[in-house]
Design an enzyme around this catalytic site. Structure first.
Site, short mmCIF file in Angstrom:
data_model
loop_
_atom_site.label_atom_id
_atom_site.label_comp_id
_atom_site.label_asym_id
_atom_site.label_seq_id
_atom_site.Cartn_x
_atom_site.Cartn_y
_atom_site.Cartn_z
N ASP A 13 0.81 -1.23 0.00
CA ASP A 13 0.00 0.00 0.00
C ASP A 13 0.84 1.27 0.00
O ASP A 13 0.41 2.31 0.51
CB ASP A 13 -0.97 0.01 1.20
CG ASP A 13 -1.88 -1.19 1.20
OD1 ASP A 13 -2.19 -1.69 0.10
OD2 ASP A 13 -2.26 -1.64 2.29
N LYS A 16 1.83 2.12 -5.17
CA LYS A 16 2.36 1.57 -6.42
C LYS A 16 1.43 1.86 -7.60
O LYS A 16 1.87 2.23 -8.69
CB LYS A 16 2.56 0.05 -6.29
CG LYS A 16 3.55 -0.35 -5.19
CD LYS A 16 3.62 -1.84 -4.99
CE LYS A 16 2.39 -2.43 -4.33
NZ LYS A 16 2.16 -2.03 -2.94
N GLY A 40 -4.48 -4.27 -3.82
CA GLY A 40 -5.46 -3.22 -4.14
C GLY A 40 -4.66 -2.00 -4.53
O GLY A 40 -4.03 -1.37 -3.69
N HIS A 41 -4.62 -1.68 -5.82
CA HIS A 41 -3.81 -0.56 -6.31
C HIS A 41 -4.75 0.56 -6.75
O HIS A 41 -5.53 0.40 -7.68
CB HIS A 41 -2.92 -1.02 -7.47
CG HIS A 41 -1.88 -2.03 -7.05
ND1 HIS A 41 -0.97 -2.58 -7.89
CD2 HIS A 41 -1.61 -2.55 -5.82
CE1 HIS A 41 -0.18 -3.42 -7.22
NE2 HIS A 41 -0.57 -3.42 -5.96
N GLN A 222 2.08 -5.98 -3.19
CA GLN A 222 2.51 -6.09 -1.78
C GLN A 222 3.80 -5.26 -1.59
O GLN A 222 4.00 -4.30 -2.31
CB GLN A 222 2.70 -7.54 -1.34
CG GLN A 222 1.40 -8.34 -1.23
CD GLN A 222 0.87 -8.84 -2.54
OE1 GLN A 222 1.56 -9.53 -3.28
NE2 GLN A 222 -0.38 -8.55 -2.84
P1 GDP Z 1 -0.74 0.36 -3.56
O1 GDP Z 1 -1.32 -0.93 -3.08
O2 GDP Z 1 0.74 0.43 -3.31
O3 GDP Z 1 -1.08 0.70 -4.98
O4 GDP Z 1 -1.38 1.50 -2.64
P2 GDP Z 1 -2.94 1.62 -2.23
O5 GDP Z 1 -3.69 2.11 -3.39
O6 GDP Z 1 -3.40 0.39 -1.55
O7 GDP Z 1 -2.82 2.70 -1.07
C1 GDP Z 1 -2.30 3.97 -1.30
C2 GDP Z 1 -3.39 5.00 -0.96
O8 GDP Z 1 -2.82 6.28 -0.85
C3 GDP Z 1 -4.45 5.11 -2.04
O9 GDP Z 1 -5.67 5.44 -1.46
C4 GDP Z 1 -3.91 6.24 -2.89
O10 GDP Z 1 -4.94 6.90 -3.59
C5 GDP Z 1 -3.34 7.15 -1.84
N1 GDP Z 1 -2.18 7.94 -2.28
C6 GDP Z 1 -1.21 7.61 -3.16
N2 GDP Z 1 -0.25 8.57 -3.19
C7 GDP Z 1 -0.63 9.51 -2.31
C8 GDP Z 1 -0.03 10.73 -1.86
O11 GDP Z 1 1.07 11.12 -2.26
N3 GDP Z 1 -0.70 11.44 -0.91
C9 GDP Z 1 -1.91 11.02 -0.39
N4 GDP Z 1 -2.49 11.76 0.53
N5 GDP Z 1 -2.49 9.87 -0.80
C10 GDP Z 1 -1.85 9.12 -1.73
P1 IMO Z 2 -0.86 -4.16 -2.24
O1 IMO Z 2 -0.38 -4.71 -3.58
C1 IMO Z 2 -0.94 -4.59 2.08
C2 IMO Z 2 -0.96 -8.67 3.69
C3 IMO Z 2 -2.21 -9.14 4.40
C4 IMO Z 2 -1.61 -10.12 5.38
C5 IMO Z 2 -0.48 -10.76 4.57
C6 IMO Z 2 -0.85 -12.08 3.93
O2 IMO Z 2 -2.14 -3.46 -2.33
O3 IMO Z 2 0.23 -3.37 -1.61
P2 IMO Z 2 -2.38 -12.77 1.86
O4 IMO Z 2 -3.81 -12.47 1.55
O5 IMO Z 2 -1.42 -12.30 0.83
O6 IMO Z 2 -2.15 -14.20 2.22
O7 IMO Z 2 -2.08 -11.94 3.21
O8 IMO Z 2 -0.14 -9.82 3.57
N1 IMO Z 2 -1.19 -8.16 2.32
C7 IMO Z 2 -1.14 -6.86 1.99
N2 IMO Z 2 -0.98 -5.76 2.75
N3 IMO Z 2 -1.05 -4.47 0.75
C8 IMO Z 2 -1.18 -5.56 -0.02
O9 IMO Z 2 -1.14 -5.49 -1.38
C9 IMO Z 2 -1.27 -6.82 0.58
N4 IMO Z 2 -1.45 -8.08 0.13
C10 IMO Z 2 -1.37 -8.88 1.20
O10 IMO Z 2 -2.86 -8.07 5.03
O11 IMO Z 2 -1.01 -9.44 6.45
MG MG Z 3 -2.86 -1.61 -1.84
#
Ligand code: GDP
Ligand code: IMO
Ligand code: MG
Length: 420
Positions: A13, A16, A40-41, A222
């Site tokens: 998270d 990416k 979840g991207h 991840q």
């Molecule tokens: P990912 O799994 O690495 O793609 O990241 P996620 O989408 O799960 O979580 C990142 C969260 O931060 C999302 O809700 C993005 O919209 C938000 N986000 C990304 N970059 C920024 C930033 O620079 N500032 C803020 N405030 N939010 C951001």
């Molecule tokens: P993105 O790509 C954050 C965590 C789960 C749990 C562990 C194992 O959005 O960054 P799993 O379902 O893979 O067997 O869970 O890994 N986890 C993540 N945490 N971002 C993710 O993906 C994750 N994918 C798995 O919360 O601790």
């Molecule tokens: Mg994510």
């Protein structure tokens, strides 16, 4: 031409999705190399938010080729829902998405095994996303799995029911109630839907693109601290999230890897169980969660929050051979009077600069404190306009880690990005 890699350096998270979407302008080919619907991207543009789970984050860019690599595990149901969402948004999915025949499939019974196994672990549960990731990778390495290419085999239904029967036998060890037919009809429909996509020999495709001098960006899921080998085992995911995973998950030689970009948040978050040395259990942690909207993009769970951890960051940079850093979400710290960074650990009372083997070791972070910049950074467009205190924070990280920060993200939108 080489494959450039973008991956997370923390517990996932990091942002990416946003960065791959931004960089996809420069890369005609985007390829996911591991993970599955646990990811979840999030992407924000034109006042809309989209969340992708299985599909590479380049999919919104015109004429882009988006490859789901052999290292990914695909749940046809999630894949179909994502595609329908994208079609609604006007994305020609069948033109832009190609799936490796060697990518393994997640069955409804994989999800059930995931839930039963977590349930049996009780207080020691991993905190899995319950998407069937662990059981699907177990079947892959146990040589029982079904792959995308198998969907085209005449005896697919027989193979599917043989694997399902194995799962039902396996589930007998658990004291767990379930419906063996759960989601089966929808899964079969979704599997049919998947057949409308181009299944490819991903390794030939990627190497052919390299020969044609097409730029390829590999998108990780991840983060490095969730890697099955180098993360905080057993509180990890079941794939290799690190740079080497891109070679395995796409079929490219290590010598074909180019620039490695490591993404990190200006603080830390973790969702699920496991060690988190700099975690904050106080009002500051709550404020980080609130300001950063730190709730899981896949499960909606509140994310655990804490200060930036340089010991862990340096470890991730080492394992991945990171060439440049991408710093996300510093705007979340805009209102903070002071900000901390952990520079060392005290492990069982002794100062340490390394991540300990034992996830249960008593780790006490040693912090350096920084003065907050107390300015709204979300509208800053040029590096020259960034406040002194903020740049001191960035320069300290660059000096300690020994790698430059090449991109600074100051908000979720595509436009809120400073490329240095
Ligand atoms: P990912 O799994 O690495 O793609 O990241 P996620 O989408 O799960 O979580 C990142 C969260 O931060 C999302 O809700 C993005 O919209 C938000 N986000 C990304 N970059 C920024 C930033 O620079 N500032 C803020 N405030 N939010 C951001
Ligand atoms: P993105 O790509 C954050 C965590 C789960 C749990 C562990 C194992 O959005 O960054 P799993 O379902 O893979 O067997 O869970 O890994 N986890 C993540 N945490 N971002 C993710 O993906 C994750 N994918 C798995 O919360 O601790
Ligand atoms: Mg994510």
């Amino acid at each position: 031409m080489k494959v450039d890699v973008v991956l997370g350096l923390q517990w996932g998270d990091e942002g990416k999705g946003k960065i791959v979407d931004v960089l996809a302008q420069q890369y005609p080919v985007i390829a996911r190399f591991q993970g599955g619907p646990n990811a979840g991207h999030s992407l924000h543009f034109d006042d809309k938010k989209y969340v992708l789970h299985t599909i590479p984050s380049g999919v919104f860019r015109k004429n882009s080729i988006n490859i789901i690599g052999n290292g990914v595990v695909i749940d046809p149901i999630t894949f179909m829902h994502e595609c329908l969402m994208l079609e609604d948004a006007g994305v020609p999915v069948r033109e832009r998405i190609f799936i490796s025949k060697k990518a393994h499939l997640i069955l409804p019974t994989h999800r059930i095994i995931d839930a039963a196994s977590e349930n049996a672990k009780g207080a020691n549960k991993i905190g899995s996303t319950l998407k069937g990731i662990g059981p699907a990778y177990m079947d892959k390495t146990g040589r029982n799995g079904l792959r995308t290419g198998d969907l085209l085999a005449p005896d697919f239904e027989d193979r599917h029911s043989a694997l399902k029967q194995k799962h039902i036998s396996f589930l007998k060890q658990f004291d767990y109630q379930y419906n063996p037919r759960e989601n089966e009809t929808e899964w079969m429909e979704a599997a049919q839907y998947m057949k409308g996509f181009k299944f490819i020999d991903g390794e030939y495709a990627v190497n052919q693109y390299l020969q044609e001098s097409k730029r390829i960006l590999a998108e990780g899921a991840q983060g490095s601290l969730l890697d099955v080998d180098f993360g905080s085992y057993p509180f990890v995911t079941s794939s290799n999230t690190i740079c080497a995973g891109a070679c395995i998950g796409l079929g490219v030689a290590p010598s074909s890897i180019g620039k490695v970009s490591g993404i990190f948040k200006a603080y830390c978050t973790r969702v699920g169980s496991g060690p988190f040395p700099t975690e904050l259990h106080d009002g500051t942690g709550d404020l980080l969660r609130k300001m950063g909207a730190e709730f899981g993009a896949t499960t909606g769970r509140p994310r655990r929050t804490g200060w930036l951890d340089l010991v862990a960051l340096k470890y991730a940079v080492m394992i991945n051979g990171v060439d440049n850093l991408i710093m996300m979400k510093a705007d979340v710290l805009d209102t903070f009077e002071t900000i901390k960074i952990a520079t060392h650990y005290k492990v069982d009372g002794i100062i340490s600069e390394t991540v300990p083997y034992d996830t249960y070791a008593s780790i006490e972070p040693v912090y350096k404190e920084f003065k907050g910049w107390k300015r709204d950074l979300t509208k800053v467009k040029k590096e020259e306009d960034l406040p002194f205190e903020f740049m001191s924070y960035v320069r300290f990280i660059e000096k300690e880690v020994g790698v430059p920060v090449s991109i600074i993200s100051l908000g979720p939108d595509r436009e809120q990005t400073i490329i240095r």
